[in-house]
Design an enzyme around this catalytic site. Structure first.
Site, PDB file in Angstrom:
ATOM      1  N   LYS A  29       0.438  -0.928   0.287  1.00  0.00           N
ATOM      2  CA  LYS A  29      -0.082  -0.174  -0.025  1.00  0.00           C
ATOM      3  C   LYS A  29       1.161   1.158  -0.016  1.00  0.00           C
ATOM      4  CE  LYS A  29      -4.214   1.132   0.113  1.00  0.00           C
ATOM      5  NZ  LYS A  29      -5.844   0.108  -0.442  1.00  0.00           N
TER       6      LYS A  29
HETATM    7  P1  NAD Z   1     -12.522   7.729  -2.650  1.00  0.00           P
HETATM    8  O1  NAD Z   1     -12.234   9.374  -1.836  1.00  0.00           O
HETATM    9  O2  NAD Z   1     -14.026   7.614  -4.418  1.00  0.00           O
HETATM   10  O3  NAD Z   1     -14.962   8.235  -1.861  1.00  0.00           O
HETATM   11  C1  NAD Z   1     -14.620   8.461  -0.968  1.00  0.00           C
HETATM   12  C2  NAD Z   1     -16.050   8.800  -0.151  1.00  0.00           C
HETATM   13  O4  NAD Z   1     -16.101   8.954   1.588  1.00  0.00           O
HETATM   14  C3  NAD Z   1     -15.521  10.499  -0.707  1.00  0.00           C
HETATM   15  O5  NAD Z   1     -17.377  10.411  -1.200  1.00  0.00           O
HETATM   16  C4  NAD Z   1     -15.250  11.336   0.901  1.00  0.00           C
HETATM   17  O6  NAD Z   1     -16.615  12.184   0.575  1.00  0.00           O
HETATM   18  C5  NAD Z   1     -16.087  10.375   1.330  1.00  0.00           C
HETATM   19  N1  NAD Z   1     -15.484  10.074   3.418  1.00  0.00           N
HETATM   20  C6  NAD Z   1     -14.991  10.686   3.479  1.00  0.00           C
HETATM   21  N2  NAD Z   1     -15.417  10.892   4.708  1.00  0.00           N
HETATM   22  C7  NAD Z   1     -15.736  10.471   5.128  1.00  0.00           C
HETATM   23  C8  NAD Z   1     -16.390  10.271   6.546  1.00  0.00           C
HETATM   24  N3  NAD Z   1     -15.883  11.094   7.490  1.00  0.00           N
HETATM   25  N4  NAD Z   1     -18.250  10.745   6.012  1.00  0.00           N
HETATM   26  C9  NAD Z   1     -18.838   9.897   5.373  1.00  0.00           C
HETATM   27  N5  NAD Z   1     -18.260  10.030   4.141  1.00  0.00           N
HETATM   28  C10 NAD Z   1     -16.482  10.881   3.912  1.00  0.00           C
HETATM   29  O7  NAD Z   1     -12.464   6.670  -2.180  1.00  0.00           O
HETATM   30  P2  NAD Z   1     -13.550   5.079  -2.288  1.00  0.00           P
HETATM   31  O8  NAD Z   1     -12.210   4.654  -3.601  1.00  0.00           O
HETATM   32  O9  NAD Z   1     -14.518   5.300  -2.610  1.00  0.00           O
HETATM   33  O10 NAD Z   1     -12.813   3.787  -1.199  1.00  0.00           O
HETATM   34  C11 NAD Z   1     -13.947   4.468   0.120  1.00  0.00           C
HETATM   35  C12 NAD Z   1     -12.814   3.151   1.080  1.00  0.00           C
HETATM   36  O11 NAD Z   1     -13.385   1.649   0.194  1.00  0.00           O
HETATM   37  C13 NAD Z   1     -11.650   3.660   1.225  1.00  0.00           C
HETATM   38  O12 NAD Z   1     -11.575   2.590   2.632  1.00  0.00           O
HETATM   39  C14 NAD Z   1     -10.701   2.449   0.384  1.00  0.00           C
HETATM   40  O13 NAD Z   1     -10.531   1.951   1.034  1.00  0.00           O
HETATM   41  C15 NAD Z   1     -11.735   1.387   0.049  1.00  0.00           C
HETATM   42  N6  NAD Z   1     -11.418   0.249  -0.265  1.00  0.00           N
HETATM   43  C16 NAD Z   1     -11.658   1.128  -1.914  1.00  0.00           C
HETATM   44  C17 NAD Z   1     -11.405   0.520  -3.206  1.00  0.00           C
HETATM   45  C18 NAD Z   1     -11.925   0.714  -4.512  1.00  0.00           C
HETATM   46  O14 NAD Z   1     -11.320   0.250  -5.546  1.00  0.00           O
HETATM   47  N7  NAD Z   1     -11.602   2.273  -4.850  1.00  0.00           N
HETATM   48  C19 NAD Z   1     -11.020  -1.083  -3.263  1.00  0.00           C
HETATM   49  C20 NAD Z   1     -10.880  -1.461  -2.264  1.00  0.00           C
HETATM   50  C21 NAD Z   1     -11.363  -0.729  -1.039  1.00  0.00           C
END
Ligand code: NAD
Length: 425
Positions: free
Chosen positions: A106
């Protein structure tokens, strides 16, 4: 997030799952828990107004026992070495749960990317790549997007890697735009994998998605795409939040409109048509299914009693603390753990890597069908072990992964791995 850091929580879960997996050799467990390599880099950035700043970035290479390091890169003000170590460890576990031939890593930069212009963002990404390019590579460590990083940023990273190394190879990073060697279906892969797992779990419980009320914390890549898929399957999205506020509508939110609104860079706190609440309100709405899709440490021992959902699909990494796990388990909540439920992203990242290495292009239907097979196999392996041992899905998922990692370490000691492998499903 409480006193205990994310990496300590990762280690505690590994220790608990080791007993379930029948692994008792302390030196093996230390080897499984500790990252193989940790890179901390200083990244110079010249702001548009001419100011010079020095930012901190990380790449943690946790385990290569089962294949090249694999894991995303996060841009967020809270990024710390402790967090990146935990996220890297979770990736090693996740790639093992879904049984793809990759390890875990990561990366991250401690920065609020929302204050950066597009030029500054590109410059930061290229400077970070310049610092880490010797440590990564198509057969060594393959980054991907995570919070606040997207396909455009991955394109810059791949391009800068080519400039620095003289080896332009799209397989060095996944989650790229399709024009630059990305896979069809990568954008929705995390949500689709979670959806596949939820569907399998609901089927096993003789329930279905139609009419189920859903709340989503975090309306980004994972959360918004989950909202779309769940709505298409007949569920009603009654609450969704970004970091500024949540929107709540008991008759259901118009998911397409919310996605269009967010794509213009707008914030939910400025949306006036729906009831607005705090950003964490989706956790506590009266719903059947809760999808935490924002950051770690959201459901804690202090607030877990207020969660009313009977199903939790962890699309975020580490959204539930171990103490909260206990509270939810006592209350009979079905929790589909992150290392299984959000593994769709890394599975399709792996598909992208295979396609790039073999100069192939798979159809969207092919990607989705292969993803469903991988997720279903992983779900079956985890539920079988959970039933056999009488443990939670989280512990069972860790135990499945630990057994696979321990086997790979054992095999490597007998005959060191000399080449990477790709499996064709
Ligand atoms: P992203 O940046 O696209 O979206 C994150 C969202 O969460 C945004 O809308 C942001 O405004 C919101 N957010 C941030 N802090 C917040 C809070 N305190 N309360 C409410 N909303 C909040 O990110 P993503 O890629 O969708 O990732 C989100 C989660 O999913 C992370 O934990 C990431 O590690 C996990 N994840 C993502 C992927 C992927 O392929 N994108 C894969 C596995 C895990």
């Amino acid at each position: 997030m409480g006193e205990e850091g994310a990496y300590a929580r990762f280690c505690a879960t590994v220790d608990a799952a080791a007993a379930v997996a029948g692994l008792s050799d302390p030196s093996l467990l230390v080897r499984i828990k500790r990252p193989e390599r940790v890179h901390e880099v200083s990244i110079p950035l010249v702001r548009d107004d001419g100011r010079h700043e020095m930012l901190t970035g990380y790449r943690v290479q946790h385990s290569s026992a089962r294949g090249p390091y694999k894991g995303g890169i996060r841009y967020h003000p809270n990024v710390s070495l402790d967090e990146v170590k935990a996220l890297a460890g979770w990736m090693s576990i996740k790639t093992a749960v879904v049984n793809i031939p990759m390890g875990g890593g990561k990366g991250g930069i401690t920065v609020d990317p929302h204050v950066l212009s597009p030029r500054e963002l590109e410059s930061l990404t290229r400077a970070y790549t310049e610092r880490i390019w010797r440590a990564i590579g198509p057969l060594v460590d393959i980054p991907a997007p995570d919070v606040n990083t997207d396909s455009r940023i991955m394109d810059w990273l791949a391009d800068e890697y080519g400039r620095q190394s003289g080896l332009a190879d799209p397989a060095v990073v996944t989650g790229k735009t399709v024009e630059h060697g990305g896979s069809l279906g990568r954008d929705k892969a995390t949500a689709r994998g979670g959806f596949d797992v939820l569907e399998a779990a609901l089927n096993a419980a003789h329930e279905d998605l139609r009419g189920k009320r859903v709340a989503i914390q975090g309306f980004g890549n994972a959360g918004a795409n989950a909202a779309l898929l769940l709505q298409e399957a007949g569920a009603i999205i009654v609450a969704a939040s970004d970091s500024t506020a949540s929107l709540v509508a008991s008759e259901g939110l118009p998911v397409d409109d919310l996605i269009a609104y967010k794509s213009r860079g707008s914030h939910f706190c400025d949306w006036t048509t729906f009831e607005r609440k705090r950003a964490d309100s989706p956790l506590f709405e009266q719903v059947d299914i809760l999808v935490p899709a924002a950051l770690e440490g959201q459901i804690t021992a202090e607030n877990a009693e207020r969660v009313t959902a009977r199903w939790i699909v962890e699309l975020a990494n580490g959204p539930t603390t171990p103490d909260a796990d206990d509270v939810l388990a006592r209350r009979g909540v079905h929790l589909l753990p992150d290392i299984l439920a959000n593994a769709g992203g890394v599975v399709v990242s792996y598909f992208e890597w295979v396609q790039d290495l073999h100069s192939e292009r798979w159809l969207l239907e092919e990607v989705e069908a292969r993803l469903a097979v991988v997720m279903r196999r992983a779900y079956d392996a985890v539920t079988t072990l959970a039933a056999d041992k009488g443990v939670s899905m989280r512990l069972a998922a860790y135990a499945v992964a630990l057994q696979r990692i321990a086997t790979a370490i054992g095999e490597a000691e007998v005959a060191p791995r000399r080449s990477v492998s790709t499996m064709i499903l």
